[in-house]
Design an enzyme around this catalytic site. Sequence first.
Site, short mmCIF file in Angstrom:
data_model
loop_
_atom_site.label_atom_id
_atom_site.label_comp_id
_atom_site.label_asym_id
_atom_site.label_seq_id
_atom_site.Cartn_x
_atom_site.Cartn_y
_atom_site.Cartn_z
N SER A 160 -21.02 18.36 -36.27
CA SER A 160 -20.98 17.02 -35.68
C SER A 160 -21.30 15.93 -36.71
O SER A 160 -20.74 15.91 -37.80
CB SER A 160 -21.92 16.97 -34.48
OG SER A 160 -21.69 15.85 -33.68
N ASP A 361 -13.47 21.35 -27.99
CA ASP A 361 -14.28 20.17 -28.28
C ASP A 361 -13.48 18.91 -27.95
O ASP A 361 -12.28 18.84 -28.20
CB ASP A 361 -14.67 20.16 -29.76
CG ASP A 361 -15.70 19.10 -30.09
OD1 ASP A 361 -16.26 18.48 -29.16
OD2 ASP A 361 -15.95 18.88 -31.29
N HIS A 421 -17.85 22.14 -29.01
CA HIS A 421 -18.42 21.41 -30.13
C HIS A 421 -19.39 22.27 -30.93
O HIS A 421 -19.44 22.19 -32.15
CB HIS A 421 -19.14 20.17 -29.58
CG HIS A 421 -19.54 19.17 -30.61
ND1 HIS A 421 -18.63 18.53 -31.42
CD2 HIS A 421 -20.77 18.69 -30.97
CE1 HIS A 421 -19.26 17.68 -32.21
NE2 HIS A 421 -20.57 17.77 -31.97
#
Length: 442
Positions: A160, A361, A421
């Site tokens: 991320s 994601d 994610h």
Amino acid sequence: MSPLTECFYLSFFLVIVVRQGLCSPRRAGSEAWDYVEVRPGAHMFWWLYYADSPSAQYKDLPLVMWLQGGPGGSGTGFGNFEEIGPLDRDLQPRKNSWVQAASVLFVDNPVGTGFSYTEKSDRFATNVSTVASDMLVLLQHFFTAKPEFQSIPFYIFSESYGGKMAAAIAMELTKAAAQGSVKCRFAGVALGDSWISPLDSVMTWGPYLYSTSLLDDYGLSDVTSAAEKVKQAVEKEDFLKATELWSMTETVVEQDTNGVNFYNILTQQPDEKLTSAEGENFIALQARRHVRPLNRQSLSELMNGPIRRKLAVVPENVTWGGQAEAVFSYMAGDFMKPVVDVVDQLLAAGVNVTVYNGQLDLIVDTMGQERWVNQLKWEGLPTFSKLRWTSLDDPASPGVTGAFVKTYKNFAFYWILRAGHMVPSDQGPMALQMLKMITQQD
């Protein structure tokens, strides 16, 4: 946390300490941890697990540093106990822990994250440049304190917003290693579901959700319109405004999808849909959306209870996660700035760069990742783009495709199937295999 549960945790760690031998207040056998003051009044915490492989000594395996997202997510907490560390949040052995294949260094980064802390508000980082310089100070201390790792291949893995920071850190580390100011054998950087080009992510939310039947024509129009406003702000380089408009776009997505989870499109938001409370600004809303899930109550109880007592170095006035939302707030003006140019610089410098992304994601959707990759100025891109990808079997389900990969020279891209994610959480066996492939293990 109940007294009974806390008693269990403490008993568990007493057993671990007895088995491993408590060598010092900052070392328990196969682990080590410490603080580094990276700037006056800015203290960063790290936690190392030595590789624990039945077939190799730790000196024969790589060292991996894991950087969490947010900004404000804790590697020593979330990355460790929720994703890749030797124990899960219930303190049970993790079957697919990365410690099987590498020594793993978790760092609470930027300062103020996790157990890291600042003494004054003006010590928080406000951009990735400061984040990178802080990390270089920490790495200088680490490799000096642990000289046995200076000759071991060192990789940075990230997730991320951690990927955005990892790119900047990798570039500065490349220079520092060449100059000898950081004594390490830097071997590459892996950018997982990474916020490298925020605009490319936002601009593909609508098409991605529409193609997966999560938006109708009206919803696609709504999300596209909101994303265009983000684009205009980025083009004007009004990045704080762009962050505010990004927040508004996420609200539109939530409303038009009935609360799709940004971290996995097959699920809905785990809590109530996060509409802005009266008087709440966009920064506070986004901190609730993207920082609090990384500091969930059950994890906080673990970190501020038995883990804190095990470590025995955390100052009394410091609470794990206590400054996390402040970390996010101070980075808000830098949040929407891209670092694609940094990735280009890494590739040009010969650094091994890997991009990996979860199929499910949303916040950093694969379409957006492919979009910025195709904009790279890297000389190898034309050849890379013409290559076909290779399928990889899912280690947990032989014969079933778990991922695709494409590699050329010093660049690789992994498409991880059935993952959101947090790839290691969703597809642990596949993530572990990817780690071994990237670090060139059989």
